[in-house]
Design a protein around this motif. Structure first.
Motif, PDB file in Angstrom:
ATOM      1  N   CYS A  27       0.844  -1.195   0.000  1.00 25.39           N
ATOM      2  CA  CYS A  27       0.000   0.000   0.000  1.00 25.39           C
ATOM      3  C   CYS A  27       0.885   1.253   0.000  1.00 25.39           C
ATOM      4  O   CYS A  27       1.749   1.403   0.865  1.00 25.39           O
ATOM      5  CB  CYS A  27      -0.915   0.003   1.221  1.00 25.39           C
ATOM      6  SG  CYS A  27      -1.844   1.542   1.392  1.00 25.39           S
TER       7      CYS A  27
ATOM      8  N   ARG B 163       0.206   4.110   0.899  1.00 25.38           N
ATOM      9  CA  ARG B 163      -0.050   5.003   2.027  1.00 25.38           C
ATOM     10  C   ARG B 163       0.411   4.439   3.363  1.00 25.38           C
ATOM     11  O   ARG B 163       1.049   5.123   4.146  1.00 25.38           O
ATOM     12  CB  ARG B 163      -1.543   5.354   2.097  1.00 25.38           C
ATOM     13  CG  ARG B 163      -1.826   6.427   3.137  1.00 25.38           C
ATOM     14  CD  ARG B 163      -3.095   7.186   2.830  1.00 25.38           C
ATOM     15  NE  ARG B 163      -4.266   6.450   3.275  1.00 25.38           N
ATOM     16  CZ  ARG B 163      -5.529   6.839   3.015  1.00 25.38           C
ATOM     17  NH1 ARG B 163      -5.752   7.936   2.311  1.00 25.38           N
ATOM     18  NH2 ARG B 163      -6.536   6.134   3.447  1.00 25.38           N
ATOM     19  N   CYS B 164       0.109   3.145   3.617  1.00 25.29           N
ATOM     20  CA  CYS B 164       0.423   2.620   4.956  1.00 25.29           C
ATOM     21  C   CYS B 164       1.436   1.481   4.947  1.00 25.29           C
ATOM     22  O   CYS B 164       1.890   1.051   6.006  1.00 25.29           O
ATOM     23  CB  CYS B 164      -0.860   2.185   5.662  1.00 25.29           C
ATOM     24  SG  CYS B 164      -1.521   0.617   5.079  1.00 25.29           S
TER      25      CYS B 164
ATOM     26  N   CYS C 185      -0.532  -4.702   3.055  1.00 24.25           N
ATOM     27  CA  CYS C 185      -0.840  -5.353   1.784  1.00 24.25           C
ATOM     28  C   CYS C 185      -2.150  -4.815   1.220  1.00 24.25           C
ATOM     29  O   CYS C 185      -3.183  -4.848   1.882  1.00 24.25           O
ATOM     30  CB  CYS C 185      -0.929  -6.862   1.982  1.00 24.25           C
ATOM     31  SG  CYS C 185      -1.224  -7.751   0.444  1.00 24.25           S
ATOM     32  N   ALA C 186      -2.103  -4.318  -0.007  1.00 25.75           N
ATOM     33  CA  ALA C 186      -3.298  -3.829  -0.696  1.00 25.75           C
ATOM     34  C   ALA C 186      -3.583  -4.719  -1.899  1.00 25.75           C
ATOM     35  O   ALA C 186      -2.706  -5.441  -2.367  1.00 25.75           O
ATOM     36  CB  ALA C 186      -3.080  -2.383  -1.143  1.00 25.75           C
TER      37      ALA C 186
ATOM     38  N   LEU D  40      -7.331  -0.072  -6.768  1.00 25.66           N
ATOM     39  CA  LEU D  40      -6.427  -0.436  -5.681  1.00 25.66           C
ATOM     40  C   LEU D  40      -7.163  -0.153  -4.375  1.00 25.66           C
ATOM     41  O   LEU D  40      -7.634   0.966  -4.164  1.00 25.66           O
ATOM     42  CB  LEU D  40      -5.123   0.369  -5.768  1.00 25.66           C
ATOM     43  CG  LEU D  40      -4.002   0.061  -4.759  1.00 25.66           C
ATOM     44  CD1 LEU D  40      -2.648   0.456  -5.356  1.00 25.66           C
ATOM     45  CD2 LEU D  40      -4.205   0.768  -3.423  1.00 25.66           C
ATOM     46  N   THR D  41      -7.284  -1.167  -3.533  1.00 27.82           N
ATOM     47  CA  THR D  41      -7.936  -0.957  -2.244  1.00 27.82           C
ATOM     48  C   THR D  41      -7.060  -1.507  -1.131  1.00 27.82           C
ATOM     49  O   THR D  41      -6.443  -2.563  -1.272  1.00 27.82           O
ATOM     50  CB  THR D  41      -9.307  -1.661  -2.162  1.00 27.82           C
ATOM     51  OG1 THR D  41      -9.144  -3.027  -2.555  1.00 27.82           O
ATOM     52  CG2 THR D  41     -10.337  -1.005  -3.059  1.00 27.82           C
ATOM     53  N   CYS D  42      -6.997  -0.773  -0.046  1.00 30.86           N
ATOM     54  CA  CYS D  42      -6.260  -1.229   1.140  1.00 30.86           C
ATOM     55  C   CYS D  42      -7.246  -1.321   2.302  1.00 30.86           C
ATOM     56  O   CYS D  42      -7.837  -0.319   2.707  1.00 30.86           O
ATOM     57  CB  CYS D  42      -5.133  -0.266   1.487  1.00 30.86           C
ATOM     58  SG  CYS D  42      -4.277  -0.751   3.014  1.00 30.86           S
TER      59      CYS D  42
ATOM     60  N   CYS E 101      -5.860   0.764   5.674  1.00 30.88           N
ATOM     61  CA  CYS E 101      -5.961   2.206   5.886  1.00 30.88           C
ATOM     62  C   CYS E 101      -7.108   2.835   5.101  1.00 30.88           C
ATOM     63  O   CYS E 101      -7.358   4.039   5.212  1.00 30.88           O
ATOM     64  CB  CYS E 101      -4.646   2.894   5.528  1.00 30.88           C
ATOM     65  SG  CYS E 101      -4.313   2.956   3.754  1.00 30.88           S
TER      66      CYS E 101
ATOM     67  N   GLU F  60       3.089   0.117  -8.201  1.00 28.53           N
ATOM     68  CA  GLU F  60       3.465  -0.124  -6.800  1.00 28.53           C
ATOM     69  C   GLU F  60       4.259  -1.434  -6.686  1.00 28.53           C
ATOM     70  O   GLU F  60       4.075  -2.353  -7.484  1.00 28.53           O
ATOM     71  CB  GLU F  60       2.211  -0.206  -5.919  1.00 28.53           C
ATOM     72  CG  GLU F  60       1.312   1.030  -5.962  1.00 28.53           C
ATOM     73  CD  GLU F  60       2.023   2.302  -5.521  1.00 28.53           C
ATOM     74  OE1 GLU F  60       3.048   2.196  -4.813  1.00 28.53           O
ATOM     75  OE2 GLU F  60       1.573   3.398  -5.895  1.00 28.53           O
TER      76      GLU F  60
ATOM     77  N   TRP G 143       3.670  -7.159  -3.418  1.00 30.90           N
ATOM     78  CA  TRP G 143       3.790  -7.630  -2.029  1.00 30.90           C
ATOM     79  C   TRP G 143       4.628  -8.902  -1.961  1.00 30.90           C
ATOM     80  O   TRP G 143       5.446  -9.083  -1.061  1.00 30.90           O
ATOM     81  CB  TRP G 143       2.388  -7.893  -1.456  1.00 30.90           C
ATOM     82  CG  TRP G 143       2.394  -8.326  -0.027  1.00 30.90           C
ATOM     83  CD1 TRP G 143       2.249  -9.596   0.446  1.00 30.90           C
ATOM     84  CD2 TRP G 143       2.550  -7.487   1.133  1.00 30.90           C
ATOM     85  NE1 TRP G 143       2.314  -9.601   1.816  1.00 30.90           N
ATOM     86  CE2 TRP G 143       2.490  -8.324   2.261  1.00 30.90           C
ATOM     87  CE3 TRP G 143       2.730  -6.118   1.311  1.00 30.90           C
ATOM     88  CZ2 TRP G 143       2.599  -7.831   3.562  1.00 30.90           C
ATOM     89  CZ3 TRP G 143       2.849  -5.629   2.605  1.00 30.90           C
ATOM     90  CH2 TRP G 143       2.782  -6.486   3.710  1.00 30.90           C
TER      91      TRP G 143
END
Ligand SMILES: [Zn+2]
Length: 172
Positions: A37, A39-40, A43-44, A62-64, A67, A92, A95
């Motif tokens: 992710c 932002r945080c 794993c997104a 893209l969803t997390c 956060c 990005e 992961w």
């Protein structure tokens, strides 16, 4: 997606002598891509939006869940080459990636990782004639880098797969 059993069992699953090529294409794996992710750092997921589409250029989201970040992608260009350990939509970092034999071993998601594991672990690899394509090599396994399929690297690659399975368990 998830694994309910003991992690040790999870690590040893999918390692059989024989592998029969299912002719999966890499494009089939990108409907659900796990990334870091932006932002945080958790794993997104990048999925098609709406979900269930299999086209390369289907819109993505893209969803997390950690956060709450949501981003959308709808372009007609996918970046490829040079940044294989990143997703081709948002750019990005994947992961599921780990250094291995002076390279980066990576997978888009658990399904992809499991297929790679089954392939690398097997000493007997069979290809079946495809009803539509015959013996033409369309599958992702025919395009794997040589260092992944080299017998001398098998133990190292399987260790890399172990690391990624453990990392998958951290996705929360
Ligand atoms: Zn996040």
């Amino acid at each position: 997606m998830g694994f309910a059993g003991h992690p040790a069992k999870f690590l040893m699953s999918n390692r059989e002598h024989r592998f029969r090529d299912t002719r999966h294409g890499l494009w089939e794996m990108i409907h659900d891509v796990l990334v870091v992710c932006p932002r945080c750092g958790a794993c997104a997921n990048i999925t098609t939006h709406p979900p269930g589409q299999r086209e390369w250029f289907a819109p993505r989201r893209l969803t997390c869940l950690h956060c709450g970040l949501v981003r959308h992608w709808a372009k007609h260009v996918i970046s490829a080459g040079g940044h294989e350990a990143r997703d081709g939509f948002f750019g990005e970092p994947l992961w599921l990636q780990t250094p291995c034999e002076n390279n980066i071993f990576w997978a888009y998601n658990l399904e992809h990782l499991t297929l790679l594991e089954r392939y690398v672990a097997a000493s007997l690899r069979e290809q079946r004639k495809d009803a539509q394509w015959g013996w033409i090599n369309k599958g992702m396994f025919n395009r794997l880098p040589k260092w992944i399929i080299a017998a001398k690297n098998r133990a190292a690659v399987l260790k890399a797969i172990d690391r990624l399975k453990l990392r998958y368990l951290e996705t929360g």
